[in-house]
Design a protein around this motif. Structure first.
Motif, PDB file in Angstrom:
ATOM      1  N   SER A 158     -22.529  39.081  -5.325  1.00 19.43           N
ATOM      2  CA  SER A 158     -21.453  38.921  -4.933  1.00 19.43           C
ATOM      3  C   SER A 158     -20.460  40.218  -5.442  1.00 19.43           C
ATOM      4  CB  SER A 158     -20.667  37.733  -5.446  1.00 19.43           C
ATOM      5  OG  SER A 158     -20.524  37.462  -6.556  1.00 19.43           O
ATOM      6  N   SER A 186     -19.359  22.490  -8.000  1.00 20.20           N
ATOM      7  CA  SER A 186     -19.714  23.694  -7.908  1.00 20.20           C
ATOM      8  C   SER A 186     -19.140  24.544  -6.689  1.00 20.20           C
ATOM      9  CB  SER A 186     -21.238  23.989  -7.627  1.00 20.20           C
ATOM     10  OG  SER A 186     -21.777  23.282  -6.434  1.00 20.20           O
ATOM     11  N   SER A 187     -18.781  23.906  -5.401  1.00 25.21           N
ATOM     12  CA  SER A 187     -18.080  24.308  -4.279  1.00 25.21           C
ATOM     13  C   SER A 187     -16.849  24.818  -4.633  1.00 25.21           C
ATOM     14  CB  SER A 187     -18.077  23.264  -3.224  1.00 25.21           C
ATOM     15  OG  SER A 187     -19.368  23.096  -2.896  1.00 25.21           O
ATOM     16  N   SER A 190     -16.958  27.668  -6.779  1.00 28.78           N
ATOM     17  CA  SER A 190     -17.136  28.985  -5.997  1.00 28.78           C
ATOM     18  C   SER A 190     -15.999  29.605  -5.285  1.00 28.78           C
ATOM     19  CB  SER A 190     -18.363  28.765  -5.017  1.00 28.78           C
ATOM     20  OG  SER A 190     -19.562  28.609  -5.547  1.00 28.78           O
ATOM     21  N   GLN A 191     -15.029  28.707  -4.714  1.00 27.72           N
ATOM     22  CA  GLN A 191     -13.899  29.000  -4.162  1.00 27.72           C
ATOM     23  C   GLN A 191     -12.848  29.717  -4.926  1.00 27.72           C
ATOM     24  OE1 GLN A 191     -12.533  25.585  -2.054  1.00 27.72           O
ATOM     25  NE2 GLN A 191     -14.087  25.553  -0.390  1.00 27.72           N
ATOM     26  N   THR A 193     -13.857  31.366  -7.898  1.00 26.51           N
ATOM     27  CA  THR A 193     -14.198  32.467  -8.584  1.00 26.51           C
ATOM     28  C   THR A 193     -14.520  33.589  -7.545  1.00 26.51           C
ATOM     29  OG1 THR A 193     -16.374  31.650  -8.673  1.00 26.51           O
ATOM     30  CG2 THR A 193     -14.786  30.933 -10.601  1.00 26.51           C
ATOM     31  N   PHE A 195     -17.801  33.410  -6.590  1.00 25.70           N
ATOM     32  CA  PHE A 195     -19.037  33.635  -6.509  1.00 25.70           C
ATOM     33  C   PHE A 195     -19.835  32.877  -5.424  1.00 25.70           C
ATOM     34  CE2 PHE A 195     -18.393  33.236 -11.672  1.00 25.70           C
ATOM     35  CZ  PHE A 195     -18.577  34.492 -11.547  1.00 25.70           C
ATOM     36  N   LEU A 196     -21.058  33.152  -5.112  1.00 22.53           N
ATOM     37  CA  LEU A 196     -21.820  32.381  -4.269  1.00 22.53           C
ATOM     38  C   LEU A 196     -22.244  31.145  -4.628  1.00 22.53           C
ATOM     39  CD1 LEU A 196     -24.222  35.456  -3.178  1.00 22.53           C
ATOM     40  CD2 LEU A 196     -22.039  34.520  -1.735  1.00 22.53           C
ATOM     41  N   GLU A 197     -22.407  30.250  -4.100  1.00 26.39           N
ATOM     42  CA  GLU A 197     -22.915  28.801  -4.696  1.00 26.39           C
ATOM     43  C   GLU A 197     -24.060  29.206  -5.597  1.00 26.39           C
ATOM     44  OE1 GLU A 197     -22.884  25.289  -2.292  1.00 26.39           O
ATOM     45  OE2 GLU A 197     -20.805  25.981  -1.390  1.00 26.39           O
ATOM     46  N   GLU A 199     -25.021  31.403  -7.077  1.00 26.25           N
ATOM     47  CA  GLU A 199     -24.552  32.302  -8.565  1.00 26.25           C
ATOM     48  C   GLU A 199     -23.915  31.153  -9.223  1.00 26.25           C
ATOM     49  OE1 GLU A 199     -24.014  36.715  -6.779  1.00 26.25           O
ATOM     50  OE2 GLU A 199     -22.223  35.416  -6.975  1.00 26.25           O
ATOM     51  N   THR A 200     -22.958  30.359  -8.892  1.00 19.56           N
ATOM     52  CA  THR A 200     -22.244  29.392  -9.771  1.00 19.56           C
ATOM     53  C   THR A 200     -23.346  28.472 -10.395  1.00 19.56           C
ATOM     54  OG1 THR A 200     -20.553  29.340  -8.067  1.00 19.56           O
ATOM     55  CG2 THR A 200     -20.356  27.433  -9.515  1.00 19.56           C
TER      56      THR A 200
END
Length: 274
Positions: A158, A186-187, A190-191, A193, A195-197, A199-200
């Motif tokens: 990302s 985690s969703s 991700s929104q 930051t 980050f991809l999920e 990666e989170t």
């Protein structure tokens, strides 16, 4: 501690230190004097022993080279022959300039030119001062990084930057932050930051399992050392640019003083004729 002490006291370390110091001294001498005739002469004496030079012309050349090398080393002024030295000394006497002042603006002294003093470019001083200010600014910014307890990373996929102290994950300049307690959603993270999920999830596992502690400590240590080195480089850069700006300003003042009488005389000629 024992292994470090034994390394410091080893003969190999001592030889390397002496060799490094010797190379550094030779390089400094070469930079100041512009040649290493004296050092090569010492090397000749060490290898071949003391031998007298009987040819008077060669004696004069050797003596002149030693004198010129000493002059360049002491005053950092570029002269190649004794004729250059006499020309420079005569010019100093005619214009009332001392050696201390001349040394400060040595970069603008060129005996090969008719006027000896080279006029600095108009924008030289502002540019040098701008570089010095930029260097100081960079030093301050990097100083904050070197003193920080946060390690800075970038995600491979990302490309999102973040900082962490192994307890919290934050945006480098602020804006969002979260801890292991917030990893249940985690969703949402991700929104927030970018980050991809995947990666989170990896980050959250690292926070919860404390597996990133050692990496953060190593990175913070590396950042501190790298920051200190960069701060030293930027400090030296700033100081050198300030010194060169001061030297250029001094040369510009002298240039103006030496050429003002000429311009005044040229301007007064038409008035006298009229």
């Amino acid at each position: 501690m024992d292994s470090f002490s034994s390394f410091v006291q080893s003969p190999l370390f001592s030889r390397l230190s002496v060799a490094s110091l010797s190379v550094g001294l030779v390089a400094f001498f070469w930079w100041r004097a512009g040649s290493i005739h004296s050092i090569l002469e010492r090397l000749w004496l060490l290898i071949a022993g003391k031998t007298e030079v009987h040819n008077t012309d060669l004696k004069a050349i050797f003596q002149e080279n030693r004198d010129l090398e000493r002059f360049r080393f002491l005053y950092r002024l570029k002269v190649e022959t004794m004729k250059d030295v006499k020309k420079l000394v005569s010019w100093m006497g005619e214009n009332g300039i001392g050696m201390f002042r001349l040394q400060k603006m040595s970069a603008w002294i060129d005996v090969r030119t008719p006027e000896i003093l080279v006029q600095p470019p108009r924008h030289f001083v502002p540019i040098r001062l701008a570089i010095a200010c930029a260097s100081f600014l960079a030093m301050v910014c990097v100083g904050q990084l070197a003193a920080s307890q946060f390690a800075y990373f970038q995600m491979r996929e990302s490309k999102i930057w973040f900082k962490t102290d192994a307890t919290t994950i934050s945006a480098p300049l602020g804006g969002w932050t979260f801890t292991a307690a917030e990893c249940s959603n985690s969703s949402r993270l991700s929104q927030m930051t970018g980050f991809l999920e995947s990666e989170t999830e990896v980050i959250c596992k690292g926070l919860q399992g404390k597996s990133i502690d050692s990496l953060v400590k190593q990175t913070v240590k590396f950042q501190s050392w790298a920051g200190l080195v960069f701060m030293l480089i930027t400090l030296i850069t700033a100081i050198l640019n300030i010194l060169t700006a001061v030297a250029a300003q001094e040369a510009a003042r002298l240039w103006k003083r030496l050429h003002e009488p000429v311009h005044a005389l040229e301007n007064s000629v038409p008035c006298a004729e009229s």
